[in-house]
Write a protein that holds these residues in place. Structure first.
Motif, PDB file in Angstrom:
ATOM      1  N   SER A   1       0.842  -1.189   0.000  1.00 25.79           N
ATOM      2  CA  SER A   1       0.000   0.000   0.000  1.00 25.79           C
ATOM      3  C   SER A   1       0.875   1.235   0.000  1.00 25.79           C
ATOM      4  CB  SER A   1      -0.915   0.008   1.229  1.00 25.79           C
ATOM      5  OG  SER A   1      -1.629   1.223   1.334  1.00 25.79           O
ATOM      6  N   ARG A   2       0.353   2.311  -0.580  1.00 22.61           N
ATOM      7  CA  ARG A   2       1.061   3.583  -0.508  1.00 22.61           C
ATOM      8  C   ARG A   2       0.924   4.228   0.865  1.00 22.61           C
ATOM      9  NH1 ARG A   2       1.437   6.467  -6.380  1.00 22.61           N
ATOM     10  NH2 ARG A   2       1.614   4.534  -7.591  1.00 22.61           N
ATOM     11  N   VAL A   3       0.090   3.652   1.711  1.00 18.58           N
ATOM     12  CA  VAL A   3      -0.014   4.078   3.098  1.00 18.58           C
ATOM     13  C   VAL A   3       0.725   3.056   3.953  1.00 18.58           C
ATOM     14  CG1 VAL A   3      -1.542   4.606   5.016  1.00 18.58           C
ATOM     15  CG2 VAL A   3      -2.215   5.193   2.675  1.00 18.58           C
ATOM     16  N   ALA A   4       1.730   3.489   4.660  1.00 17.65           N
ATOM     17  CA  ALA A   4       2.548   2.600   5.461  1.00 17.65           C
ATOM     18  C   ALA A   4       1.782   2.081   6.672  1.00 17.65           C
ATOM     19  CB  ALA A   4       3.813   3.323   5.923  1.00 17.65           C
ATOM     20  N   PRO A   5       2.179   0.930   7.203  1.00 17.03           N
ATOM     21  CA  PRO A   5       1.551   0.450   8.434  1.00 17.03           C
ATOM     22  C   PRO A   5       1.776   1.407   9.590  1.00 17.03           C
ATOM     23  CG  PRO A   5       2.842  -1.288   7.382  1.00 17.03           C
ATOM     24  CD  PRO A   5       3.191  -0.009   6.693  1.00 17.03           C
ATOM     25  N   ILE A   6       0.850   1.362  10.543  1.00 21.95           N
ATOM     26  CA  ILE A   6       1.031   2.119  11.770  1.00 21.95           C
ATOM     27  C   ILE A   6       2.237   1.563  12.520  1.00 21.95           C
ATOM     28  CG2 ILE A   6      -0.018   2.824  13.943  1.00 21.95           C
ATOM     29  CD1 ILE A   6      -1.356   4.005  11.464  1.00 21.95           C
ATOM     30  N   HIS A   7       3.097   2.436  13.005  1.00 18.40           N
ATOM     31  CA  HIS A   7       4.320   1.969  13.653  1.00 18.40           C
ATOM     32  C   HIS A   7       4.450   2.438  15.101  1.00 18.40           C
ATOM     33  CE1 HIS A   7       5.462   5.819  11.632  1.00 18.40           C
ATOM     34  NE2 HIS A   7       6.058   6.034  12.786  1.00 18.40           N
ATOM     35  N   TYR A   8       3.360   2.892  15.677  1.00 20.74           N
ATOM     36  CA  TYR A   8       3.417   3.355  17.056  1.00 20.74           C
ATOM     37  C   TYR A   8       2.409   2.679  17.966  1.00 20.74           C
ATOM     38  CZ  TYR A   8      -0.276   6.371  15.176  1.00 20.74           C
ATOM     39  OH  TYR A   8      -1.389   6.853  14.543  1.00 20.74           O
ATOM     40  N   LYS A   9       1.628   1.731  17.450  1.00 22.28           N
ATOM     41  CA  LYS A   9       0.693   1.009  18.300  1.00 22.28           C
ATOM     42  C   LYS A   9       1.190  -0.411  18.530  1.00 22.28           C
ATOM     43  CE  LYS A   9      -2.542  -0.528  14.697  1.00 22.28           C
ATOM     44  NZ  LYS A   9      -3.965  -0.537  14.283  1.00 22.28           N
ATOM     45  N   LYS A  10       0.776  -0.988  19.654  1.00 22.04           N
ATOM     46  CA  LYS A  10       1.292  -2.284  20.052  1.00 22.04           C
ATOM     47  C   LYS A  10       0.628  -3.441  19.322  1.00 22.04           C
ATOM     48  CE  LYS A  10       2.268  -5.071  24.173  1.00 22.04           C
ATOM     49  NZ  LYS A  10       2.196  -5.123  25.655  1.00 22.04           N
ATOM     50  N   TYR A  11      -0.679  -3.369  19.174  1.00 25.81           N
ATOM     51  CA  TYR A  11      -1.421  -4.488  18.602  1.00 25.81           C
ATOM     52  C   TYR A  11      -1.921  -4.153  17.207  1.00 25.81           C
ATOM     53  CZ  TYR A  11      -1.276  -6.437  23.283  1.00 25.81           C
ATOM     54  OH  TYR A  11      -0.842  -6.932  24.491  1.00 25.81           O
ATOM     55  N   VAL A  12      -2.015  -5.203  16.393  1.00 28.92           N
ATOM     56  CA  VAL A  12      -2.475  -5.044  15.023  1.00 28.92           C
ATOM     57  C   VAL A  12      -3.612  -6.028  14.766  1.00 28.92           C
ATOM     58  CG1 VAL A  12      -0.210  -4.281  14.236  1.00 28.92           C
ATOM     59  CG2 VAL A  12      -0.821  -6.709  14.082  1.00 28.92           C
ATOM     60  N   THR A  13      -4.282  -5.849  13.651  1.00 25.58           N
ATOM     61  CA  THR A  13      -5.330  -6.758  13.211  1.00 25.58           C
ATOM     62  C   THR A  13      -4.946  -7.327  11.859  1.00 25.58           C
ATOM     63  OG1 THR A  13      -6.592  -4.922  12.261  1.00 25.58           O
ATOM     64  CG2 THR A  13      -7.136  -5.585  14.503  1.00 25.58           C
ATOM     65  N   THR A  14      -5.539  -8.459  11.537  1.00 24.73           N
ATOM     66  CA  THR A  14      -5.147  -9.148  10.315  1.00 24.73           C
ATOM     67  C   THR A  14      -5.419  -8.331   9.061  1.00 24.73           C
ATOM     68  OG1 THR A  14      -7.256 -10.333  10.284  1.00 24.73           O
ATOM     69  CG2 THR A  14      -5.383 -11.429  11.326  1.00 24.73           C
ATOM     70  N   ASP A  15      -6.428  -7.484   9.094  1.00 24.57           N
ATOM     71  CA  ASP A  15      -6.776  -6.726   7.900  1.00 24.57           C
ATOM     72  C   ASP A  15      -5.825  -5.566   7.627  1.00 24.57           C
ATOM     73  OD1 ASP A  15      -9.668  -4.840   9.213  1.00 24.57           O
ATOM     74  OD2 ASP A  15      -7.611  -5.053   9.931  1.00 24.57           O
ATOM     75  N   GLU A  16      -4.876  -5.325   8.500  1.00 24.92           N
ATOM     76  CA  GLU A  16      -3.870  -4.297   8.249  1.00 24.92           C
ATOM     77  C   GLU A  16      -2.770  -4.780   7.308  1.00 24.92           C
ATOM     78  OE1 GLU A  16      -2.526  -2.003  11.703  1.00 24.92           O
ATOM     79  OE2 GLU A  16      -4.156  -2.953  12.845  1.00 24.92           O
TER      80      GLU A  16
END
Length: 131
Positions: free
Chosen positions: A102-117
């Motif tokens: 994606s042209r939008v980078a993953p969030i890099h300041y939160k601890k937990y993620v979800t599969t759809d990210e």
């Protein structure tokens, strides 16, 4: 389509370094707008983001783990690796490699993620830290 596969030892002793490799097929790890991530899931807990390497080679790490974490890559083998040092039993988890395109980078300041990210996931590999 991109496919990811984790590999590495399933058992690591406390105080040692956990080392895992993610082998990528279907596209190059240097292709624009790919973000190559490591995520883990301890027993009974959510998906914890460890860090990622962007297509450019830049790395970002979870604030809670960055002092112990290193992500690198071998472009000739189309692989990226995780090293987590000074492990304890609390590092026991299923470890996944994952990719976002994606042209939008993953969030890099939160601890937990979800599969759809993320767009692609490996099957995960169990790593147990025990003496």
């Amino acid at each position: 389509q991109v496919q990811l596969q984790e590999s590495g030892p399933g058992l690591v002793k406390p105080s040692q370094t956990l080392s895992l490799t993610c082998t990528v097929s279907g596209d190059s790890i240097t292709t624009d707008y790919y973000y190559w991530s490591w995520v883990r899931q301890p027993p009974g807990k959510g998906l914890e983001w460890i860090g990622y390497m962007a297509f450019s080679g830049s790395t970002y790490y979870s604030p809670t783990l960055k002092s112990r974490t290193s992500i690198s890559r071998d472009t000739s083998k189309n692989q990226f690796t995780l090293q987590l040092s000074s492990v304890t039993p609390e590092d026991t988890a299923v470890y996944y490699c994952a990719a976002r395109n994606s042209r939008v980078a993953p969030i890099h300041y939160k601890k937990y993620v979800t599969t759809d990210e993320y767009d692609y996931w490996g099957q995960g590999t169990q790593v147990t830290v025990s003496s």
